[in-house]
Design a protein around this motif. Structure first.
Motif, PDB file in Angstrom:
ATOM      1  N   GLY A  89      58.069  39.470 -15.754  1.00  0.00           N
ATOM      2  CA  GLY A  89      59.087  39.181 -14.422  1.00  0.00           C
ATOM      3  C   GLY A  89      60.492  39.177 -15.053  1.00  0.00           C
ATOM      4  O   GLY A  89      60.888  39.633 -16.206  1.00  0.00           O
ATOM      5  N   ARG A  90      61.440  38.843 -14.175  1.00  0.00           N
ATOM      6  CA  ARG A  90      62.694  38.814 -14.490  1.00  0.00           C
ATOM      7  C   ARG A  90      62.997  37.777 -15.711  1.00  0.00           C
ATOM      8  O   ARG A  90      62.697  36.557 -15.712  1.00  0.00           O
ATOM      9  N   ILE A  91      63.917  38.344 -16.827  1.00  0.00           N
ATOM     10  CA  ILE A  91      64.108  37.498 -17.975  1.00  0.00           C
ATOM     11  C   ILE A  91      65.545  36.823 -17.546  1.00  0.00           C
ATOM     12  O   ILE A  91      66.555  37.291 -17.202  1.00  0.00           O
ATOM     13  N   SER A  92      65.385  35.401 -17.346  1.00  0.00           N
ATOM     14  CA  SER A  92      66.703  34.641 -16.714  1.00  0.00           C
ATOM     15  C   SER A  92      67.515  34.005 -17.830  1.00  0.00           C
ATOM     16  O   SER A  92      68.510  33.491 -17.733  1.00  0.00           O
ATOM     17  N   GLY A  93      67.046  33.866 -19.066  1.00  0.00           N
ATOM     18  CA  GLY A  93      67.271  33.259 -20.202  1.00  0.00           C
ATOM     19  C   GLY A  93      67.114  33.990 -21.566  1.00  0.00           C
ATOM     20  O   GLY A  93      65.651  33.774 -21.892  1.00  0.00           O
ATOM     21  N   ARG A  94      67.979  34.231 -22.343  1.00  0.00           N
ATOM     22  CA  ARG A  94      67.647  35.026 -23.495  1.00  0.00           C
ATOM     23  C   ARG A  94      67.864  34.105 -24.826  1.00  0.00           C
ATOM     24  O   ARG A  94      68.477  32.900 -24.985  1.00  0.00           O
ATOM     25  N   PHE A  95      66.850  34.269 -25.805  1.00  0.00           N
ATOM     26  CA  PHE A  95      66.966  33.470 -26.998  1.00  0.00           C
ATOM     27  C   PHE A  95      68.206  33.604 -27.742  1.00  0.00           C
ATOM     28  O   PHE A  95      68.890  34.692 -27.539  1.00  0.00           O
ATOM     29  N   GLY A  96      68.953  32.504 -28.221  1.00  0.00           N
ATOM     30  CA  GLY A  96      69.971  32.455 -29.068  1.00  0.00           C
ATOM     31  C   GLY A  96      71.288  32.361 -28.303  1.00  0.00           C
ATOM     32  O   GLY A  96      72.257  32.047 -29.091  1.00  0.00           O
ATOM     33  N   ARG A  97      71.228  32.455 -27.047  1.00  0.00           N
ATOM     34  CA  ARG A  97      72.547  32.334 -26.476  1.00  0.00           C
ATOM     35  C   ARG A  97      73.091  30.978 -26.731  1.00  0.00           C
ATOM     36  O   ARG A  97      72.499  29.991 -26.542  1.00  0.00           O
ATOM     37  N   GLN A  98      74.620  30.753 -26.499  1.00  0.00           N
ATOM     38  CA  GLN A  98      75.032  29.628 -26.825  1.00  0.00           C
ATOM     39  C   GLN A  98      76.607  29.578 -26.246  1.00  0.00           C
ATOM     40  O   GLN A  98      77.290  30.624 -25.841  1.00  0.00           O
ATOM     41  N   ARG A  99      76.977  28.464 -25.925  1.00  0.00           N
ATOM     42  CA  ARG A  99      78.199  27.817 -25.489  1.00  0.00           C
ATOM     43  C   ARG A  99      79.057  27.532 -26.555  1.00  0.00           C
ATOM     44  O   ARG A  99      78.665  26.531 -27.217  1.00  0.00           O
TER      45      ARG A  99
END
Length: 304
Positions: free
Chosen positions: A182-192
């Motif tokens: 399905g659609r990938i809505s959040g990827r590993f490692g992303r950060q604010r």
């Protein structure tokens, strides 16, 4: 799965000449910093005859931050570790190890031989460019109330206890499959980054195929946790794949497996949902090897 060749070189034969009055002298073979492929550092005491340094065989995997490696230790190896983390070695000498999202540029794979000799092999870990969002707002405080922690603490302890279980599962030797497409809505490692202060990075991958869609085990394993109603994770499943590797599946609408149950790759284990702290229906899939957080995308390849 894509396989990468290891940066580790095959060990060179080291010619040693023992002097009459220094038969027991030790000599370390140290890799040159200018050499493109470093040689293992031999820690065993040399003999007068030329010796062959044992080598790690067939290193394959994703030698990058959030990635992993599989290989075979030399014959007569009695123990091995990656950095400070002990490795589990199967009857054929095969092992699995992995690299945290924030792993440094080089880590050493240490082996101890039956004769007492030790070999440290450098493994180069390539850096990655993470999805970083810089925002001009202050980071919110991370404090928790006593009442909230009273509910959360037993959940936290259950998760840590499940991940510490050793079941003897062998899923770590398999090529992993997607638990759901399905659609990938959040990827590993992303950060604010909040005005220069880093927030927590995303520890898994989010897949949004729709509410109620079945998801499956990505590899063989044993269910070590299957609980409903956790504060953050909602309905949660954790599967031990062996060798210190485990998968967690968050926010399920339904769990169809039980704790202690052995599962096969591709077996239905639950349905996608929005339980716990979730903004919409999706499956959060995370992978850990001991304390290292890993990128599931490196285990499966691109979404089909």
């Amino acid at each position: 799965m894509r396989l990468l060749s290891s940066a580790v070189s095959a060990a060179s034969a080291v010619a040693l000449l023992a002097a009459c009055n220094a038969a027991n002298a030790e000599d370390e073979a140290i890799a040159s910093a200018e050499t493109a492929q470093p040689m293992p550092e031999t820690l065993a005491a040399p003999t007068a005859a030329a010796v062959q340094t044992p080598q790690i065989i067939g290193l394959q995997g994703e030698l990058t931050q959030g990635g992993f490696v599989r290989g075979t230790v030399p014959m007569n190896t009695v123990s091995a570790r990656l950095g400070d983390t002990p490795l589990e070695i199967d009857e054929n000498g095969n092992f699995f190890a992995a690299f945290d999202r924030d792993e440094g540029a080089q880590v050493f794979l240490h082996t101890v031989m039956a004769d007492g000799g030790q070999v440290s092999t450098p493994v180069t870990v390539s850096p990655r460019s993470w999805q970083i969002e810089r925002v001009n707002v202050a980071k919110r405080g991370g404090g928790t109330s006593e009442a909230w922690w009273k509910k959360r603490e037993p959940e936290w302890n259950a998760i840590q206890g499940a991940r510490a279980k050793e079941t003897g599962a062998m899923g770590w030797i398999q090529d992993f499959v997607w638990p759901v497409t399905g659609r990938i809505s959040g990827r590993f490692g992303r950060q604010r980054i909040y005005r220069g202060e880093p927030g927590s990075y995303h520890s898994g991958i989010d897949i949004a195929p729709g509410n109620g869609v079945p998801f499956v085990a990505p590899a063989d394993g044993v269910v070590v946790l299957a609980r409903n109603g956790f504060s953050l994770e909602g309905n949660l499943i954790i599967i031990d794949h062996g060798a210190g590797l485990n998968s967690a599946f968050l926010h399920a609408s339904r769990i169809v497996v039980e704790e202690g149950q052995a599962v096969k790759q591709g077996q239905h284990i639950g349905d996608v949902g929005a339980s716990g702290r979730a903004t919409g229906p999706h499956l959060h899939w995370s992978l850990k090897w001991h304390d290292a957080r890993l990128d599931p995308l490196l285990f499966t390849g691109p979404m089909p």
